[in-house]
Design a protein around this motif. Structure first.
Motif, PDB file in Angstrom:
ATOM      1  N   UNK A 158       0.830  -1.206   0.000  1.00 20.89           N
ATOM      2  CA  UNK A 158       0.000   0.000   0.000  1.00 20.89           C
ATOM      3  C   UNK A 158       0.862   1.253   0.000  1.00 20.89           C
ATOM      4  N   UNK A 159       1.995   1.181   0.699  1.00 14.32           N
ATOM      5  CA  UNK A 159       2.963   2.279   0.724  1.00 14.32           C
ATOM      6  C   UNK A 159       4.335   1.699   0.420  1.00 14.32           C
ATOM      7  N   UNK A 160       5.145   2.369  -0.399  1.00 16.75           N
ATOM      8  CA  UNK A 160       6.485   1.856  -0.717  1.00 16.75           C
ATOM      9  C   UNK A 160       7.297   1.598   0.552  1.00 16.75           C
ATOM     10  N   UNK A 161       8.087   0.547   0.513  1.00 22.57           N
ATOM     11  CA  UNK A 161       8.863   0.118   1.681  1.00 22.57           C
ATOM     12  C   UNK A 161      10.324   0.498   1.480  1.00 22.57           C
ATOM     13  N   UNK A 162      10.867   1.234   2.420  1.00 24.80           N
ATOM     14  CA  UNK A 162      12.277   1.615   2.368  1.00 24.80           C
ATOM     15  C   UNK A 162      13.122   0.536   3.051  1.00 24.80           C
ATOM     16  N   UNK A 163      14.202   0.137   2.374  1.00 27.57           N
ATOM     17  CA  UNK A 163      15.103  -0.878   2.905  1.00 27.57           C
ATOM     18  C   UNK A 163      16.449  -0.255   3.246  1.00 27.57           C
ATOM     19  N   UNK A 164      17.157  -0.815   4.221  1.00 27.30           N
ATOM     20  CA  UNK A 164      18.388  -0.179   4.707  1.00 27.30           C
ATOM     21  C   UNK A 164      19.521  -0.120   3.691  1.00 27.30           C
ATOM     22  N   UNK A 165      19.596  -1.054   2.745  1.00 35.12           N
ATOM     23  CA  UNK A 165      20.725  -1.088   1.813  1.00 35.12           C
ATOM     24  C   UNK A 165      20.261  -0.982   0.365  1.00 35.12           C
ATOM     25  N   UNK A 166      19.152  -0.275   0.142  1.00 34.55           N
ATOM     26  CA  UNK A 166      18.639  -0.108  -1.220  1.00 34.55           C
ATOM     27  C   UNK A 166      18.175   1.333  -1.391  1.00 34.55           C
ATOM     28  N   UNK A 167      18.593   1.949  -2.475  1.00 34.42           N
ATOM     29  CA  UNK A 167      18.267   3.356  -2.683  1.00 34.42           C
ATOM     30  C   UNK A 167      16.798   3.558  -3.044  1.00 34.42           C
TER      31      UNK A 167
ATOM     32  N   UNK B 233      17.169  -9.263  -4.766  1.00 36.64           N
ATOM     33  CA  UNK B 233      16.520 -10.210  -3.862  1.00 36.64           C
ATOM     34  C   UNK B 233      16.560  -9.674  -2.435  1.00 36.64           C
ATOM     35  N   UNK B 234      15.660 -10.176  -1.617  1.00 37.75           N
ATOM     36  CA  UNK B 234      15.729  -9.820  -0.198  1.00 37.75           C
ATOM     37  C   UNK B 234      17.001 -10.401   0.408  1.00 37.75           C
ATOM     38  N   UNK B 235      17.679  -9.616   1.211  1.00 39.27           N
ATOM     39  CA  UNK B 235      18.922 -10.054   1.835  1.00 39.27           C
ATOM     40  C   UNK B 235      18.704 -10.268   3.327  1.00 39.27           C
ATOM     41  N   UNK B 236      19.745 -10.735   3.989  1.00 36.30           N
ATOM     42  CA  UNK B 236      19.637 -10.948   5.434  1.00 36.30           C
ATOM     43  C   UNK B 236      19.504  -9.633   6.190  1.00 36.30           C
ATOM     44  N   UNK B 237      19.838  -8.517   5.535  1.00 36.07           N
ATOM     45  CA  UNK B 237      19.746  -7.219   6.193  1.00 36.07           C
ATOM     46  C   UNK B 237      18.328  -6.650   6.162  1.00 36.07           C
TER      47      UNK B 237
ATOM     48  N   UNK C 110      15.322  -8.706   5.324  1.00 42.03           N
ATOM     49  CA  UNK C 110      14.245  -9.702   5.327  1.00 42.03           C
ATOM     50  C   UNK C 110      13.211  -9.420   6.408  1.00 42.03           C
ATOM     51  N   UNK C 111      13.653  -8.996   7.587  1.00 38.37           N
ATOM     52  CA  UNK C 111      12.708  -8.694   8.662  1.00 38.37           C
ATOM     53  C   UNK C 111      11.806  -7.521   8.288  1.00 38.37           C
ATOM     54  N   UNK C 112      12.378  -6.512   7.641  1.00 39.64           N
ATOM     55  CA  UNK C 112      11.587  -5.353   7.227  1.00 39.64           C
ATOM     56  C   UNK C 112      10.522  -5.769   6.216  1.00 39.64           C
ATOM     57  N   UNK C 113      10.914  -6.603   5.256  1.00 39.74           N
ATOM     58  CA  UNK C 113       9.967  -7.055   4.239  1.00 39.74           C
ATOM     59  C   UNK C 113       8.888  -7.938   4.861  1.00 39.74           C
ATOM     60  N   UNK C 114       9.287  -8.828   5.760  1.00 42.31           N
ATOM     61  CA  UNK C 114       8.301  -9.683   6.428  1.00 42.31           C
ATOM     62  C   UNK C 114       7.284  -8.849   7.195  1.00 42.31           C
ATOM     63  N   UNK C 115       7.749  -7.803   7.852  1.00 38.24           N
ATOM     64  CA  UNK C 115       6.834  -6.923   8.586  1.00 38.24           C
ATOM     65  C   UNK C 115       5.901  -6.183   7.630  1.00 38.24           C
ATOM     66  N   UNK C 116       6.427  -5.783   6.467  1.00 35.79           N
ATOM     67  CA  UNK C 116       5.601  -5.082   5.481  1.00 35.79           C
ATOM     68  C   UNK C 116       4.530  -6.008   4.910  1.00 35.79           C
ATOM     69  N   UNK C 117       4.889  -7.262   4.666  1.00 35.00           N
ATOM     70  CA  UNK C 117       3.904  -8.242   4.199  1.00 35.00           C
ATOM     71  C   UNK C 117       2.824  -8.446   5.264  1.00 35.00           C
ATOM     72  N   UNK C 118       3.240  -8.546   6.515  1.00 38.05           N
ATOM     73  CA  UNK C 118       2.268  -8.712   7.603  1.00 38.05           C
ATOM     74  C   UNK C 118       1.326  -7.515   7.689  1.00 38.05           C
TER      75      UNK C 118
END
Length: 211
Positions: free
Chosen positions: A46-55, A120-124, A126-134
């Motif tokens: 619903x809202x774009x997800x910002x990741x720690x190691x992706x611009x 791909x989702x990385x170990x850095x 994955x938790x953020x993406x899992x939370x966004x999916x939830x």
């Protein structure tokens, strides 16, 4: 009467499976009832997800393997009426999909494509993406203590990621298990819907268990 009904159902199931030697005493067992409501093949946030190691922000995720999917479940009810069960600690991350000898649980790194890129989702992250999916799929708490008693009509929704195709899977109800404590997990037998894309608060995915 409810306890008698559960025991009779368990006896019937075990007899049908040829497992008559398995004990069916539920005094120390928590019974979890569920419905497998959907298989989802892509999630648009619903809202774009910002990741720690992706611009660039992530707007969607899809399985790396083309036949992977999110199996979406509803926790319909929890029975903590066993004489030897004072309470039950529920943690959604302890659920597992069981398919033959395989078990699937929390999201693992390097199993999802980010947007339509090669990333791909990385170990850095994955938790953020899992939370966004939830945030898109889940309804109800991630954890809860159930005191002694019977809790019907919960309708707690959650998803478990299955990263690849399952052999001989024809879209029927998947087996769900719970790790930790003495539990019995029973599905209501309804087949899931097949949903190509989910998002915007999981519109189109069932939110109430069928009787």
């Amino acid at each position: 009467m409810r306890k008698l009904t559960i025991n009779m159902c368990v006896l019937a199931c075990l007899a049908a499976a040829g497992c008559t030697s398995v004990p069916v005493d539920l005094r120390d067992t928590v019974v979890l009832h569920y419905q497998h409501v959907a298989n989802v093949h892509r999630i648009d946030f619903s809202s774009p997800v910002m990741l720690p190691h992706r611009h660039l922000p992530v707007e969607s995720v899809a399985p790396l393997a083309s036949q992977g999917f999110w199996a979406v479940f509803l926790l319909c009810g929890v029975d903590v009426t066993g004489a030897g069960v004072p309470s039950f600690y529920f943690d959604v991350d302890r659920f597992r999909v069981r398919a033959g000898r395989q078990r699937f649980g929390p999201l693992r790194p390097y199993t999802l494509r980010l947007d339509d890129s090669a990333d791909l989702n990385s170990r850095f992250d994955t938790r953020v993406i899992a939370d966004a999916v939830a945030m898109e799929i889940q309804e109800g708490p991630s954890s809860q203590v159930f005191r002694h008693g019977y809790y019907p009509r919960l309708d707690y929704r959650f998803a478990i990621y299955v990263p690849h195709a399952l052999p001989d899977y024809a879209g029927d109800e998947l087996t769900l298990r719970y790790e930790g404590g003495r539990t019995m997990v029973l599905g209501n037998g309804y087949p899931p819907s097949d949903i190509p894309v989910a998002g915007l608060g999981a519109m189109g995915i069932a939110s109430h268990c069928l009787p």
